[in-house]
Design a protein around this motif. Structure first.
Motif, PDB file in Angstrom:
ATOM      1  N   TRP A  25      45.749  43.095  34.869  1.00  0.00           N
ATOM      2  CA  TRP A  25      46.601  43.573  33.774  1.00  0.00           C
ATOM      3  C   TRP A  25      46.298  42.822  32.476  1.00  0.00           C
ATOM      4  N   LEU A  26      46.153  41.514  32.562  1.00  0.00           N
ATOM      5  CA  LEU A  26      45.903  40.715  31.362  1.00  0.00           C
ATOM      6  C   LEU A  26      44.496  40.945  30.811  1.00  0.00           C
ATOM      7  N   ALA A  27      43.509  41.034  31.701  1.00  0.00           N
ATOM      8  CA  ALA A  27      42.133  41.250  31.245  1.00  0.00           C
ATOM      9  C   ALA A  27      42.002  42.580  30.504  1.00  0.00           C
ATOM     10  N   ARG A  28      42.779  43.553  30.920  1.00  0.00           N
ATOM     11  CA  ARG A  28      42.743  44.861  30.246  1.00  0.00           C
ATOM     12  C   ARG A  28      43.305  44.804  28.834  1.00  0.00           C
ATOM     13  N   ALA A  29      44.024  43.744  28.520  1.00  0.00           N
ATOM     14  CA  ALA A  29      44.573  43.591  27.169  1.00  0.00           C
ATOM     15  C   ALA A  29      43.550  43.017  26.197  1.00  0.00           C
ATOM     16  N   LEU A  30      42.475  42.461  26.716  1.00  0.00           N
ATOM     17  CA  LEU A  30      41.494  41.804  25.858  1.00  0.00           C
ATOM     18  C   LEU A  30      40.661  42.809  25.068  1.00  0.00           C
ATOM     19  N   ALA A  85      36.716  39.409  43.987  1.00  0.00           N
ATOM     20  CA  ALA A  85      36.307  40.739  44.435  1.00  0.00           C
ATOM     21  C   ALA A  85      37.155  41.825  43.773  1.00  0.00           C
ATOM     22  N   ASN A  86      38.464  41.590  43.670  1.00  0.00           N
ATOM     23  CA  ASN A  86      39.340  42.574  43.034  1.00  0.00           C
ATOM     24  C   ASN A  86      39.013  42.752  41.559  1.00  0.00           C
ATOM     25  N   LEU A  87      38.707  41.660  40.879  1.00  0.00           N
ATOM     26  CA  LEU A  87      38.361  41.737  39.464  1.00  0.00           C
ATOM     27  C   LEU A  87      37.029  42.438  39.249  1.00  0.00           C
ATOM     28  N   THR A  88      36.068  42.152  40.110  1.00  0.00           N
ATOM     29  CA  THR A  88      34.764  42.805  39.995  1.00  0.00           C
ATOM     30  C   THR A  88      34.904  44.309  40.156  1.00  0.00           C
ATOM     31  N   ARG A  89      35.687  44.736  41.150  1.00  0.00           N
ATOM     32  CA  ARG A  89      35.898  46.167  41.366  1.00  0.00           C
ATOM     33  C   ARG A  89      36.592  46.804  40.164  1.00  0.00           C
ATOM     34  N   ALA A  90      37.472  46.032  39.502  1.00  0.00           N
ATOM     35  CA  ALA A  90      38.180  46.553  38.331  1.00  0.00           C
ATOM     36  C   ALA A  90      37.322  46.529  37.065  1.00  0.00           C
ATOM     37  N   GLY A  91      36.109  45.987  37.167  1.00  0.00           N
ATOM     38  CA  GLY A  91      35.190  46.001  36.035  1.00  0.00           C
ATOM     39  C   GLY A  91      35.139  44.732  35.224  1.00  0.00           C
ATOM     40  N   PHE A  92      35.674  43.630  35.784  1.00  0.00           N
ATOM     41  CA  PHE A  92      35.699  42.373  35.048  1.00  0.00           C
ATOM     42  C   PHE A  92      34.875  41.311  35.780  1.00  0.00           C
ATOM     43  N   GLY A  93      33.718  41.027  35.238  1.00  0.00           N
ATOM     44  CA  GLY A  93      32.850  40.013  35.813  1.00  0.00           C
ATOM     45  C   GLY A  93      33.127  38.650  35.217  1.00  0.00           C
ATOM     46  N   GLU A  94      32.268  37.693  35.552  1.00  0.00           N
ATOM     47  CA  GLU A  94      32.465  36.308  35.097  1.00  0.00           C
ATOM     48  C   GLU A  94      32.273  36.153  33.600  1.00  0.00           C
ATOM     49  N   ASP A  95      31.672  37.147  32.954  1.00  0.00           N
ATOM     50  CA  ASP A  95      31.527  37.086  31.500  1.00  0.00           C
ATOM     51  C   ASP A  95      32.862  37.312  30.794  1.00  0.00           C
ATOM     52  N   VAL A  96      33.836  37.901  31.518  1.00  0.00           N
ATOM     53  CA  VAL A  96      35.153  38.159  30.945  1.00  0.00           C
ATOM     54  C   VAL A  96      36.207  37.251  31.561  1.00  0.00           C
ATOM     55  N   VAL A  97      36.185  37.104  32.888  1.00  0.00           N
ATOM     56  CA  VAL A  97      37.199  36.316  33.595  1.00  0.00           C
ATOM     57  C   VAL A  97      36.540  35.134  34.290  1.00  0.00           C
TER      58      VAL A  97
END
Length: 218
Positions: free
Chosen positions: A74-79, A100-112
């Motif tokens: 939810w927070l990463a989507r606000a960025l 794994a959940n973040l990767t599936r949601a489209g957020f890799g280590e470059d974002v999170v």
């Protein structure tokens, strides 16, 4: 009113205002399958965090307490593009599920960036300031987390602290519950801290009777 009514209203509000979200649903399902405790924020609370971070114009976000990454998504989507989120998680297993959940949601280590270990050990290594902070970790350390995040903030930083009402226990000065004592100590810190202007709100819903702090760094 009862817990059942609160949950029914939460379900109605979520159904009325939040579209189905496979990535978030999968994050909750995989967290449960991995044996993580069912203590993630409710969907409407997740959306509230998202809106608050967007209202703050946050380009940098700090989260203390990742669990399975549900609130992190939810927070990463606000960025905005180029934004960064750092999230601190004590348990390596929880961090693995969250990754794994973040990767599936489209957020890799470059974002999170997930920092594994006790947050009070990992926070001093971070470079602020952060525009938005969400604290949702062990309650006995809430005061210490607030102190630590103030060092990583700037004037205008928004700070949200979850689970501070403890089913009303926070109002009981005779309580010996470590979580209640942690919340009360945090309120004492906020009351005596000139660097932050804060309020607290009770909530009821699928998570029962609780509440959160909303603060703005001066």
């Amino acid at each position: 009113m009862t817990d059942k009514t609160w949950a029914e209203v939460d379900d109605y509000l979520t159904g009325a205002l939040l579209a189905p979200d496979p990535a978030l649903d999968a994050a909750l399902a995989d967290s449960a399958a991995a044996g993580l405790p069912s203590i993630a924020v409710a969907p409407n609370q997740g959306k509230l965090l998202n809106l608050l971070a967007r209202l703050a114009g946050a380009r940098t976000i700090l989260e203390i307490g990742t669990l399975g990454g549900y609130s992190t998504i939810w927070l990463a989507r606000a960025l905005p593009a180029g934004g960064k989120l750092v999230t601190c998680e004590y348990d390596p297993k929880h961090a693995e599920v969250a990754r794994a959940n973040l990767t599936r949601a489209g957020f890799g280590e470059d974002v999170v960036d997930i920092r594994v270990g006790a947050a009070l050990d990992t926070l001093p290594a971070l470079t602020g300031p952060f525009d938005f902070v969400f604290i949702d970790a062990d309650k006995n350390n809430l005061a210490n987390y607030v102190r630590a995040t103030l060092k990583l903030s700037r004037p205008g930083t928004t700070i949200v602290v979850d689970n501070v009402v403890r089913q009303g226990g926070v109002a009981d000065p005779a309580s010996t519950d470590p979580n209640v004592l942690g919340a009360r100590e945090m309120f004492e810190v906020l009351a005596g801290e000139d660097r932050i202007d804060a309020t607290a709100v009770q909530t009821v819903g699928t998570k029962g009777h609780d509440g959160f702090v909303l603060g703005l760094v001066r």
